[in-house]
Design a protein around this motif. Structure first.
Motif, PDB file in Angstrom:
ATOM      1  N   MET A  34       0.844  -1.201   0.000  1.00  0.00           N
ATOM      2  CA  MET A  34       0.000   0.000   0.000  1.00  0.00           C
ATOM      3  C   MET A  34       0.874   1.244   0.000  1.00  0.00           C
ATOM      4  SD  MET A  34      -3.026   1.190  -0.055  1.00  0.00           S
ATOM      5  CE  MET A  34      -3.522   2.920  -0.037  1.00  0.00           C
ATOM      6  N   ASP A  35       0.607   2.123  -0.957  1.00  0.00           N
ATOM      7  CA  ASP A  35       1.377   3.365  -1.073  1.00  0.00           C
ATOM      8  C   ASP A  35       0.597   4.495  -0.403  1.00  0.00           C
ATOM      9  OD1 ASP A  35       2.891   5.519  -1.843  1.00  0.00           O
ATOM     10  OD2 ASP A  35       2.117   5.552  -3.900  1.00  0.00           O
ATOM     11  N   SER A  36       1.176   5.105   0.630  1.00  0.00           N
ATOM     12  CA  SER A  36       0.425   6.136   1.364  1.00  0.00           C
ATOM     13  C   SER A  36       0.693   7.546   0.853  1.00  0.00           C
ATOM     14  CB  SER A  36       0.789   6.083   2.853  1.00  0.00           C
ATOM     15  OG  SER A  36       2.116   6.542   3.053  1.00  0.00           O
ATOM     16  N   ASN A  37       1.737   7.737   0.036  1.00  0.00           N
ATOM     17  CA  ASN A  37       2.078   9.115  -0.334  1.00  0.00           C
ATOM     18  C   ASN A  37       2.147   9.375  -1.843  1.00  0.00           C
ATOM     19  OD1 ASN A  37       4.361   7.696  -0.848  1.00  0.00           O
ATOM     20  ND2 ASN A  37       5.758   9.078   0.207  1.00  0.00           N
ATOM     21  N   GLY A  38       1.624   8.446  -2.620  1.00  0.00           N
ATOM     22  CA  GLY A  38       1.473   8.721  -4.051  1.00  0.00           C
ATOM     23  C   GLY A  38       2.733   8.673  -4.889  1.00  0.00           C
ATOM     24  N   ASP A  39       3.829   8.090  -4.342  1.00  0.00           N
ATOM     25  CA  ASP A  39       5.023   7.993  -5.185  1.00  0.00           C
ATOM     26  C   ASP A  39       5.085   6.672  -5.956  1.00  0.00           C
ATOM     27  OD1 ASP A  39       5.626   6.211  -3.198  1.00  0.00           O
ATOM     28  OD2 ASP A  39       7.553   7.090  -2.656  1.00  0.00           O
ATOM     29  N   GLY A  40       4.018   5.879  -5.842  1.00  0.00           N
ATOM     30  CA  GLY A  40       3.946   4.639  -6.623  1.00  0.00           C
ATOM     31  C   GLY A  40       4.611   3.449  -5.953  1.00  0.00           C
ATOM     32  N   ILE A  41       5.138   3.676  -4.735  1.00  0.00           N
ATOM     33  CA  ILE A  41       5.850   2.615  -4.020  1.00  0.00           C
ATOM     34  C   ILE A  41       5.189   2.387  -2.662  1.00  0.00           C
ATOM     35  CG2 ILE A  41       8.071   2.010  -2.952  1.00  0.00           C
ATOM     36  CD1 ILE A  41       9.375   3.772  -5.155  1.00  0.00           C
ATOM     37  N   GLY A  42       4.879   1.168  -2.371  1.00  0.00           N
ATOM     38  CA  GLY A  42       4.283   0.836  -1.083  1.00  0.00           C
ATOM     39  C   GLY A  42       5.208   1.273   0.044  1.00  0.00           C
ATOM     40  N   ASP A  43       4.659   1.505   1.234  1.00  0.00           N
ATOM     41  CA  ASP A  43       5.488   2.022   2.324  1.00  0.00           C
ATOM     42  C   ASP A  43       4.922   1.625   3.686  1.00  0.00           C
ATOM     43  OD1 ASP A  43       3.327   3.932   2.665  1.00  0.00           O
ATOM     44  OD2 ASP A  43       4.179   4.982   0.929  1.00  0.00           O
ATOM     45  N   LEU A  44       5.669   1.981   4.736  1.00  0.00           N
ATOM     46  CA  LEU A  44       5.294   1.570   6.096  1.00  0.00           C
ATOM     47  C   LEU A  44       3.976   2.200   6.541  1.00  0.00           C
ATOM     48  CD1 LEU A  44       8.814   1.705   7.754  1.00  0.00           C
ATOM     49  CD2 LEU A  44       7.461  -0.339   7.259  1.00  0.00           C
ATOM     50  N   GLU A  87      14.561   4.687   2.548  1.00  0.00           N
ATOM     51  CA  GLU A  87      13.899   5.994   2.459  1.00  0.00           C
ATOM     52  C   GLU A  87      12.535   5.928   1.780  1.00  0.00           C
ATOM     53  OE1 GLU A  87      16.535   9.125   0.927  1.00  0.00           O
ATOM     54  OE2 GLU A  87      17.967   8.318   2.397  1.00  0.00           O
ATOM     55  N   GLU A  88      12.449   5.156   0.713  1.00  0.00           N
ATOM     56  CA  GLU A  88      11.176   5.060  -0.012  1.00  0.00           C
ATOM     57  C   GLU A  88      10.051   4.502   0.870  1.00  0.00           C
ATOM     58  OE1 GLU A  88      12.671   2.463  -3.013  1.00  0.00           O
ATOM     59  OE2 GLU A  88      12.693   4.037  -4.534  1.00  0.00           O
ATOM     60  N   PHE A  89      10.430   3.744   1.887  1.00  0.00           N
ATOM     61  CA  PHE A  89       9.413   3.114   2.744  1.00  0.00           C
ATOM     62  C   PHE A  89       9.046   3.977   3.954  1.00  0.00           C
ATOM     63  CE2 PHE A  89      10.496  -1.597   1.511  1.00  0.00           C
ATOM     64  CZ  PHE A  89      10.017  -1.361   0.238  1.00  0.00           C
TER      65      PHE A  89
HETATM   66 CA    CA Z   1       5.051   5.496  -1.052  1.00  0.00          CA
END
Ligand code: CA
Ligand code: GLC
Length: 590
Positions: A34-44, A87-89
């Motif tokens: 699940m990506d919470s900030n719209g950068d296309g990468i799932g994160d914590l 960082e991406e996460f």
């Molecule tokens: Ca993200």
């Protein structure tokens, strides 16, 4: 429905009970969850948002694929700092918040421990490659070349030689995986101390366990001898269960694991049953359990020309025999882990079941039943509980409603793939082994690791609700029909069925601890087994084909008329036959 009463986790020396035997684990591949900030990468933060969903499913433990700092050559399995977050996460604060929220919900967190190798950007390696007398030199495995070539003929699991030449010191370093994943030298006690210290640091933080990446490979054979070369000219390293692996794991157990109440599972490709009894010994001296891979891949039917790139499937009797050998072989001596999919395997419904629109749900439920009724700790890979399919949908037309305006099938072009293993193999096999583009694409469509790595399908909005941006890898085109939002509210969905499977395990001791026996071993369509605990019995019946198949008389005779149907994937059963991909579990007393 609780047919047989029992109290979870109650001390019992006969059954040798433990909470991790009674748990169901859910694997999260953070990049695609699940990506919470719209950068296309799932994160914590995305994971934290979705913890309630996992609570609803009923799982006990999350196995979190790596979230550590990493240059992402192998999506986080190449770690440059074990005590920092990618960082991406997100940040360590995001991590702590996720851990705290999970604990509030009663969900434990098992970290992925990748210590066979680090990233080449890890500070230890940056030092190590500087000079032959650097204090970190012996943290890795350096050798001089032989006649101007690599020190031996070992191949990397990701194609090419397992050695990379480093001009700085005119020597080669070993990498069983990518060039950016140099192998640590576990024979060096300083390496072990540093790893154990790092593990203790995470345990002090309050994590609940470790899944240990390729842990069977940490001890390299004495003298690093050549292996027998295969089709590509390179040889297997022979590192699986090397000379000191048990010694090192016992040391890890003494110095770390035994000080905490953890769940531990070692990824042990190539492990034999006899070895597994040592790794997962009931005496608790090493790990709780291992992942073995005999039941994945093509088995004895595979031609093994190009390693894993082979699309043969195992005949059912062979598959049953393998799983049953592990069931009875470890009983009372060690403990099994149960899985059909993970981030390295094709989607289970596509490989073991049938992902056509007609049979996707029913066969996903059947596979879930077959696995979850066995003895061992079950692992659910993200999206498996939705019946998510392989990335390339041959039969996407089935799923395509004009009203849905669905896109075409993806993953028919190399450009759609991201996985380093797939991309390297494409290059090696098409360029040096004469495999055609079409043949290789066929392998990728069926078994590339990217099949399991497409984003989680949360709802029918753009990008399946995974991201508001552009996803790092394409979303499976069937998401308008296959998604969590739809399934959570549907009592007949794969999700609801998994929820029930998990609940039944929590309520019925026999599912966790009962003995296992395979029936009708030669039957080519049906997988039938019983579980036994005292006078309690379960009869598990699964049809692995789309044909209606008669249940053998010796089986029907055993099921008393008053047996309860504990769970089944059809609303109406027929007498004496199993319908296409039907699964049923009967519970009764002798
Ligand atoms: Ca993200
Ligand atoms: C394990 C992981 C896999 C990774 C490899 C190297 O097999 O599951 O994803 O590429 O180890 O770390």
């Amino acid at each position: 429905m609780q047919v047989f009463k029992y109290e979870r986790g109650k001390e019992d020396t006969v059954l040798n009970k433990a909470w991790w035997k009674e748990a169901v684990v859910y694997q999260i591949y953070p990049r695609s969850f699940m990506d919470s900030n719209g950068d296309g990468i799932g994160d914590l933060n995305g994971i934290t948002e979705k913890l309630e969903y996992l609570k609803e499913l009923g799982i006990d433990v999350i196995w979190l694929s790596p979230v550590y700092q990493s240059p992402n050559d192998d999506n986080g399995y190449d770690i440059s700092d074990y005590q920092a977050i990618m960082e991406e996460f997100g940040t360590m604060e995001d991590y702590d918040r996720m851990l705290a929220r999970a604990h509030e919900l009663g969900i434990k967190i098992m970290m992925d421990l990748v210590v066979n190798h680090t990233s080449d950007e890890h500070a230890w390696f940056v030092e190590s490659r500087k000079s032959v007398d650097n204090p970190y030199r012996d943290f890795y495995i350096w050798r001089k070349g032989k006649d101007g070539k690599e020190p031996n003929n070992w191949g990397s699991c990701f194609s090419g030689s397992a050695w990379k030449y480093d001009p700085q010191t005119d020597m080669y370093f070993l990498h069983l995986f990518s060039k950016k994943q140099p192998d640590l030298n576990w024979d060096n006690p300083k390496v072990r101390d540093q790893v154990f210290e790092m593990m203790n640091w995470w345990c002090e933080k309050g994590i609940d366990g470790f899944r240990m990446d390729v842990i069977s490979l940490i001890s390299k054979p004495e003298g690093l001898p050549d292996g027998i070369p295969g089709e590509t000219g390179y040889a297997d390293s022979g590192c699986a269960t090397g000379p000191h692996v048990h010694e090192y794991l016992k040391e890890m157990n003494r110095k770390v694991l035994s000080h905490y109440d953890l769940i531990t599972v070692g990824e042990a490709s190539g492990v034999t049953l006899e070895e597994a009894k040592k790794y997962a010994n009931a005496d608790g001296s090493e790990l709780n359990m291992v992942f073995q891979f005999e039941h994945t891949g093509g088995g004895p039917e595979a031609d093994n020309h190009y390693g894993k790139w082979d699309s043969h499937k195992m005949p059912l009797p062979v598959w049953k025999k393998i799983l049953s050998r592990w069931q009875t072989g470890l009983e009372g001596k060690a403990w099994n882990s149960l899985f059909l999919s993970n981030h390295d395997q094709p989607r289970s419904v596509s490989w073991f079941g049938n992902d056509s629109e007609q049979y996707r749900e029913i066969s996903a439920k059947m596979l879930g039943t077959c696995l979850h009724m066995m003895q061992g700790t079950p692992y659910v890979y993200q999206g498996e509980e939705l019946g998510m399919t392989n990335a390339y949908m041959e039969n996407i037309a089935d799923y395509q409603g004009e009203e849905l305006g669905m896109c075409n099938a993806y993953f028919d072009q190399l450009e759609d793939y991201r996985d380093i293993e797939s991309l390297n193999a494409y290059k090696e096999l098409t360029e040096t082994c004469g495999v055609s583009h079409e043949e290789m694409m066929g392998y990728l469509k069926r078994i590339s690791r990217d099949n399991a790595r497409t984003p989680m399908q949360w709802d029918d909005s753009a990008n399946a609700g995974f991201t508001t941006g552009t996803p790092w890898i394409k979303v499976n085109s069937n998401y308008p029909k296959v998604n969590a939002k739809q399934e959570v509210s549907d009592p007949d969905s794969v999700f609801s069925y998994y929820k029930k499977l998990i609940r039944l395990r929590h309520e019925n001791e026999i599912i966790v601890y009962g003995d296992y026996e395979l029936l009708a071993p030669e039957d080519e369509a049906l997988f039938i087994y019983t579980r036994m605990l005292g006078t309690q019995r379960l009869m598990v019946l699964c049809n692995f084909t789309e044909k209606e198949v008669s249940i053998p008389a010796e089986v029907t005779e055993q099921i008393p008329a008053d047996a309860k149907l504990l769970i089944g994937n059809y609303s109406k059963q027929k007498e004496k036959v199993l319908q296409a991909y039907e699964a049923r579990v009967y519970a009764y007393h002798l």
